[in-house]
Design a protein around this motif. Structure first.
Motif, mmCIF file in Angstrom:
data_model
loop_
_atom_site.group_PDB
_atom_site.id
_atom_site.type_symbol
_atom_site.label_atom_id
_atom_site.label_comp_id
_atom_site.label_asym_id
_atom_site.label_seq_id
_atom_site.Cartn_x
_atom_site.Cartn_y
_atom_site.Cartn_z
ATOM 1 N N UNK A 282 3.061 -2.407 0.432
ATOM 2 C CA UNK A 282 2.969 -1.987 -0.902
ATOM 3 C C UNK A 282 2.112 -2.550 -1.742
ATOM 4 N N UNK A 283 1.478 -3.605 -0.866
ATOM 5 C CA UNK A 283 0.033 -4.260 -1.480
ATOM 6 C C UNK A 283 -1.243 -3.127 -1.386
ATOM 7 N N UNK A 284 -1.168 -2.408 -0.107
ATOM 8 C CA UNK A 284 -2.156 -1.452 0.294
ATOM 9 C C UNK A 284 -2.238 -0.183 -0.582
ATOM 10 N N UNK A 285 -0.848 0.165 -0.872
ATOM 11 C CA UNK A 285 -0.654 1.646 -1.566
ATOM 12 C C UNK A 285 -1.245 0.934 -3.055
ATOM 13 N N UNK A 286 -0.744 -0.224 -3.513
ATOM 14 C CA UNK A 286 -1.124 -0.413 -4.893
ATOM 15 C C UNK A 286 -2.472 -0.473 -5.147
ATOM 16 N N UNK B 81 -8.410 -6.875 2.561
ATOM 17 C CA UNK B 81 -9.684 -7.715 2.798
ATOM 18 C C UNK B 81 -10.653 -6.661 2.970
ATOM 19 N N UNK B 82 -12.067 -7.232 3.555
ATOM 20 C CA UNK B 82 -13.173 -6.177 3.244
ATOM 21 C C UNK B 82 -13.073 -4.968 3.858
ATOM 22 N N UNK B 83 -12.664 -5.156 5.387
ATOM 23 C CA UNK B 83 -12.324 -3.946 6.146
ATOM 24 C C UNK B 83 -11.391 -2.859 5.668
ATOM 25 N N UNK B 84 -10.402 -3.348 4.860
ATOM 26 C CA UNK B 84 -9.549 -2.406 4.099
ATOM 27 C C UNK B 84 -10.079 -1.813 3.020
ATOM 28 N N UNK C 136 -13.166 -1.110 2.684
ATOM 29 C CA UNK C 136 -14.115 -0.165 3.100
ATOM 30 C C UNK C 136 -13.338 1.216 3.545
ATOM 31 N N UNK C 137 -12.092 1.097 3.988
ATOM 32 C CA UNK C 137 -11.293 2.235 4.455
ATOM 33 C C UNK C 137 -11.162 2.847 3.181
ATOM 34 N N UNK C 138 -10.569 2.166 2.238
ATOM 35 C CA UNK C 138 -10.381 2.961 0.954
ATOM 36 C C UNK C 138 -11.349 3.642 0.305
ATOM 37 N N UNK C 139 -12.758 3.181 0.300
ATOM 38 C CA UNK C 139 -13.776 3.914 -0.227
ATOM 39 C C UNK C 139 -14.003 5.234 0.513
ATOM 40 N N UNK C 140 -13.784 5.038 1.895
ATOM 41 C CA UNK C 140 -14.203 6.321 2.542
ATOM 42 C C UNK C 140 -12.935 7.286 2.322
ATOM 43 N N UNK C 141 -11.768 6.627 2.275
ATOM 44 C CA UNK C 141 -10.648 7.799 1.843
ATOM 45 C C UNK C 141 -10.924 8.391 0.266
#
Length: 294
Positions: free
Chosen positions: A104-108, A7-10, A12-17
């Motif tokens: 699994x989805x988040x790692x992918x 989702x959008x929150x996730x 945003x976290x990926x972009x920060x990471x």
């Protein structure tokens, strides 16, 4: 699966990471990126932030005048990498409250984001039974990522997966990037042939094993019934005592050692993660230390 993991929150976290990783690593994602050279063709691809040591002749000074920040122009290269991500979509990945499927989805999704930021093409597949099914095909660039990555939320986890039978007949590419297999690898089915095949195709192979906390540290005790989530005809009745827990830990070591030792013997990368590990723990700490992110 509760809610939508991608989702959008996730995102945003990926972009920060990705920003944290970029600021701490001089280089690019993936093992073959040492051979990738942007700028050998005239087709403009994207911008990325300037990193100390980059070729200053590729700085876009017009962008600097507008934004007061240094950006490098990137151009497509004939040797562009293609990251291929395979997700085990068997029922065991979604069993109980383990959230292995969401992990699994988040790692992918995170791997895909890192790859498109380096102008890799990215394809994502699911493994259902003996089939590889395309979810995202040859995604390139951030706009395509934003428009396509939500398709991961539509993946259903059901049935079993036969990793080798699925991957071997599929198109895998030759020497043009990384192949990632995300699974719990809790199966008697053959996955060794798939790893050997991908290594033989000169791909950088990375196997990520996801286990739940209950699988890593079982707390069950007493008289219990256990059911095979991928085969309803199989069930077990056991009194869980110390000897059973000891036997289980030996079986777990065999299951993790089977894929770990295979990867190490073939020059592939392997990582065991918990379903509850954060993306920052996995990417910013462990993968950097392993050298997967360069």
């Amino acid at each position: 699966m509760s809610g939508l993991p991608i989702n959008e929150e996730f995102l945003q976290q990926v972009e920060l990471l990705q920003t944290l990783i970029k600021n701490n690593v001089a280089g690019q994602f993936g093992g073959n990126h040492q051979s990738k050279s942007f700028g050998s063709s005239s087709e403009f691809a994207d911008y990325r932030d300037y990193i100390s040591g980059d070729d200053i002749t590729k700085i876009d000074w017009n962008a600097y005048a507008r934004f007061d920040k240094l950006y490098l122009k990137l151009y497509l290269d004939e040797r562009q990498m293609h990251t291929r991500i395979y997700i085990d979509a068997s029922r065991s990945m979604a069993y109980g409250k383990s959230k292995k499927d969401e992990q699994a989805l988040k790692i992918a999704a995170t791997l895909a984001y890192l790859a498109v930021n380096e102008m890799d093409k990215v394809s994502v597949y699911v493994i259902h039974g003996d089939r590889v099914e395309e979810v995202i095909t040859a995604m390139l660039g951030k706009d395509a990522y934003v428009n396509s990555i939500g398709k991961l939320n539509e993946i259903s986890f059901d049935g079993d997966s036969r990793i080798s039978e699925a991957i071997l007949p599929s198109t895998v590419g030759y020497g043009d990037g990384m192949s990632v297999i995300i699974s719990d690898f809790l199966t008697d089915n053959n996955f060794e042939d798939a790893v050997n095949y991908l290594v033989g195709k000169k791909r950088d192979v990375f196997c990520i094993q996801i286990l739940s906390e209950d699988e890593l540290n079982p707390k069950a005790r007493g008289k219990l019934h256990f059911f095979d989530c991928e085969n309803s005809d199989k069930f077990y009745r056991k009194h869980i005592a110390k000897d059973i827990i000891h036997a289980y830990r030996q079986a777990l070591e065999y299951a993790t050692g089977r894929i770990r030792d295979l990867c190490h013997s073939r020059g592939a990368q392997y990582m065991l993660v918990s379903a509850h590990d954060t993306m920052q723990d996995i990417f910013f700490e462990r993968l950097l230390n392993m050298g997967v992110l360069k």
